[in-house]
Design an enzyme around this catalytic site. Structure first.
Site, mmCIF file in Angstrom:
data_model
loop_
_atom_site.group_PDB
_atom_site.id
_atom_site.type_symbol
_atom_site.label_atom_id
_atom_site.label_comp_id
_atom_site.label_asym_id
_atom_site.label_seq_id
_atom_site.Cartn_x
_atom_site.Cartn_y
_atom_site.Cartn_z
ATOM 1 N N SER A 1 6.030 -13.628 51.112
ATOM 2 C CA SER A 1 7.215 -13.789 51.714
ATOM 3 C C SER A 1 8.490 -13.254 51.012
ATOM 4 O O SER A 1 8.336 -13.177 49.975
ATOM 5 C CB SER A 1 7.968 -15.232 52.412
ATOM 6 O OG SER A 1 8.147 -15.959 51.285
ATOM 7 N N LYS A 2 9.308 -12.714 51.775
ATOM 8 C CA LYS A 2 10.863 -12.243 51.162
ATOM 9 C C LYS A 2 11.308 -13.170 50.251
ATOM 10 O O LYS A 2 11.600 -12.872 49.168
ATOM 11 C CB LYS A 2 11.690 -12.012 52.169
ATOM 12 C CG LYS A 2 13.002 -11.541 52.019
ATOM 13 C CD LYS A 2 14.081 -11.241 52.763
ATOM 14 C CE LYS A 2 15.023 -12.361 52.869
ATOM 15 N NZ LYS A 2 15.761 -12.406 51.615
ATOM 16 N N ARG A 3 11.057 -14.775 50.579
ATOM 17 C CA ARG A 3 11.607 -15.528 49.641
ATOM 18 C C ARG A 3 10.878 -15.833 48.361
ATOM 19 O O ARG A 3 11.602 -15.803 47.211
ATOM 20 C CB ARG A 3 11.720 -16.924 50.354
ATOM 21 C CG ARG A 3 12.924 -17.419 50.681
ATOM 22 C CD ARG A 3 12.813 -18.716 51.580
ATOM 23 N NE ARG A 3 12.391 -18.547 52.780
ATOM 24 C CZ ARG A 3 11.254 -19.016 53.190
ATOM 25 N NH1 ARG A 3 10.659 -19.893 52.544
ATOM 26 N NH2 ARG A 3 10.597 -18.819 54.358
ATOM 27 N N GLY B 1 9.774 -13.122 46.927
ATOM 28 C CA GLY B 1 10.026 -12.129 45.912
ATOM 29 C C GLY B 1 11.553 -12.398 45.298
ATOM 30 O O GLY B 1 11.801 -12.161 44.353
ATOM 31 N N ASP B 2 12.443 -12.942 46.170
ATOM 32 C CA ASP B 2 13.759 -13.475 45.818
ATOM 33 C C ASP B 2 13.382 -14.449 44.348
ATOM 34 O O ASP B 2 13.991 -14.066 43.465
ATOM 35 C CB ASP B 2 14.491 -14.120 46.578
ATOM 36 C CG ASP B 2 14.910 -13.237 47.887
ATOM 37 O OD1 ASP B 2 14.800 -11.823 47.595
ATOM 38 O OD2 ASP B 2 15.526 -13.609 49.120
#
Ligand code: GLU
Length: 510
Positions: free
Chosen positions: A263-265, A267-268
């Site tokens: 998920s994008k999270r 990646g962050d």
């Protein structure tokens, strides 16, 4: 390979809700490769019927991402096509007739339940599903008399149209990756097909448009597999089963540790991008970094994506677009999820920058230099620098880190590496070197000749070459890094090289 009898028409059907996840780009890529391989058409269809999830700018962003990747559709909202419009919100008038037809044929019904009614049901039972078990207890054209239904419609009472899933059946279908798949209809709820505002839901719109647009193969992420039974029932109930596309549910892209969907999270949290390009949320103003801005070349990004869940059965990892088009096969797409590995992604990036034509990366590098306020003396010089450092770059953004010393004379030196062993003999060596370099003609100012002169002078001065090499590097670069020192001197030119030696000698002798 299963035989393809229909004209190949594939579609990427994103909802414009935000940034484009790399899994989405991989879906685009597989669509694109398949279409090209079979001389078919690749359609971009914007599924924007859910106004609550619509995000301003997201459609243009998706189009820009596809363009950056070089995966442009043959038909879509930008270039139109025989099945235009390609935005579902502009196709609104198409859908109602099919929902009504389903009602007429007994495969769907009007439901008048209010939001409050439904909330109450959900409050009573956490796993409430509108379906065969309870539809007769709800307020719909199945539980009400024909008269009552007509009256409610005539009174303008809002209603939705729901699919009537017949219980006790098994939906079977073939997926080109998963093989035979089946679902029990008992577990499928009566999904809304047409909303109270007359907009179709995703389920109705995707089926109607795949039919009307004559889609032959539907590629999409595995997360859509649970929706497949509703779609297949719709194909059947609408009497279109023989035109149904082949299903291709692509495996998920997993977190690096393999535990769940990336998920994008993630990646962050782990410090790498998940979106193709920078995405700025128009509501919060928050920007999420993309692979493009991180400094990936689009070809590297695409090649890396192709290998997430597919390989050609050999060890080959670098594929040109032509090779991918030729070699791609659904049969070789794995069923299991593909772990995303940022180190592998970096490797692709590095390989592509290394082999890139200078002219193809020059524009981005010039852009970056401009942003840093660096003026480039001339293009030839810049090209030489790019040629010299590109094999040391992982991302395009690494250029400055690798090459800044070629644009500016070092202000500071790694004196600890030089001073303790500095001698007068070395000072004289470098003073002589300045004279020697000065005597070289323009033709002689090349790495081979410079190295030879440097070595000869060392021999003549009875100095070990190893003792002057590192100081020379530090004079030109400031530190113990960078490409071949004679390559550097060659690019810097005679005057700048001499100046740097002189300036550094002052620093070393102070
Ligand atoms: N609109 C869906 C999405 O946002 C498309 C799913 C499909 O391809 O059927 O991904």
């Amino acid at each position: 390979m299963s035989e393809i009898t229909k004209k190949v028409r594939v579609r990427f059907a994103p909802s414009p809700t935000g940034g484009l996840h790399l899994g989405g780009v991989r879906t685009v890529l597989f669509n694109y490769l398949f279409a090209r391989q079979h001389k078919g058409d690749f359609v971009l269809r914007i599924e924007d019927t859910d106004q609550n999830r619509y995000v301003e700018g997201a459609e243009q962003y998706i189009i820009d991402c596809l363009n950056w990747c070089g995966l442009n559709p043959d038909e879509g909202p930008v270039n139109g096509g025989p099945f235009a419009p390609y935005r579902q919100s502009e196709r609104k008038k198409n859908y109602r007739q099919y929902a009504e037809q389903l009602v007429k044929d007994g495969f769907a019904y009007y439901a008048f339940d209010t939001t409050e009614d439904l909330e109450e049901q959900r409050a009573q039972s956490a796993n409430f599903r509108y379906g065969h078990e309870n539809r007769m207890k709800m307020r719909n054209s199945l539980s009400l008399s024909e008269e009552e239904t007509k009256q409610l419609i005539a009174d303008g009472i809002p209603y939705v149209i729901r699919i009537k899933v017949l219980p006790g059946e098994t939906v079977h279908f073939h997926d080109m990756i998963r093989g035979h798949v089946s679902f029990e209809t008992n577990l499928v709820d009566d999904k809304v097909l047409l909303k109270a505002d007359g907009m179709p839901t995703y389920h109705l719109a995707v089926v109607v448009d795949d039919y009307l647009m004559q889609i032959s193969h539907a590629f999409r992420g595995e997360e859509w597999l649970p929706s497949a039974p509703v779609h297949i029932l719709l194909w059947e109930y609408l009497g279109w089963k023989k035109d149904m596309p082949e299903w291709v549910h692509l495996p998920l892209i997993l977190k690096p540790d393999g535990n769940g969907k990336l998920s994008k999270r993630d990646g962050d949290r782990l410090g790498f991008p998940v979106y193709a390009m920078n995405w700025t949320d128009p509501k919060t103003g928050e920007t999420t970094r993309g692979f493009r801005e991180m400094g990936f070349l689009p070809d590297a990004f695409v090649n890396m994506l192709a290998l997430l869940g597919w390989n050609d059965g050999t060890e080959q990892e670098i594929f040109s677009m032509e090779e991918l088009i030729e070699k791609f096969s659904i049969e070789r797409v794995s069923k299991s999820g593909a772990k995303f590995d940022i180190e592998k992604a970096k490797w692709f990036s590095h390989e592509y920058i290394k082999k890139a034509e200078v002219s193809s990366i020059r524009p981005q590098i010039l852009d970056d230099l401009e942003k840093r306020g660096v003026t480039v003396k001339n293009e030839e010089f810049l090209d030489q620098v790019i040629t010299l450092v590109k094999e040391r770059m992982t991302y395009l953004q690494d250029f400055w880190e690798q090459a800044s010393f070629l644009f500016q004379t070092p202000e500071q030196y790694d004196l600890d590496s030089v001073k303790p062993k500095w001698t007068d003999a070395k000072t004289s060596y470098f003073n002589d070197l300045i004279i020697k370099f000065d005597s070289l003609s323009d033709d002689q100012w090349n790495p081979t000749y410079l190295e030879a002169s440097f070595k000869t002078l060392a021999e003549e001065s009875s100095i070990k070459i190893g003792e002057v090499m590192l100081p020379f590097r530090i004079m030109l670069v400031g530190g113990k890094f960078g490409p071949g020192v004679f390559d550097i001197a060659s690019i810097l030119g005679k005057e700048e090289t001499k100046n740097r030696i002189m300036k550094a000698l002052n620093a070393f002798n102070n």
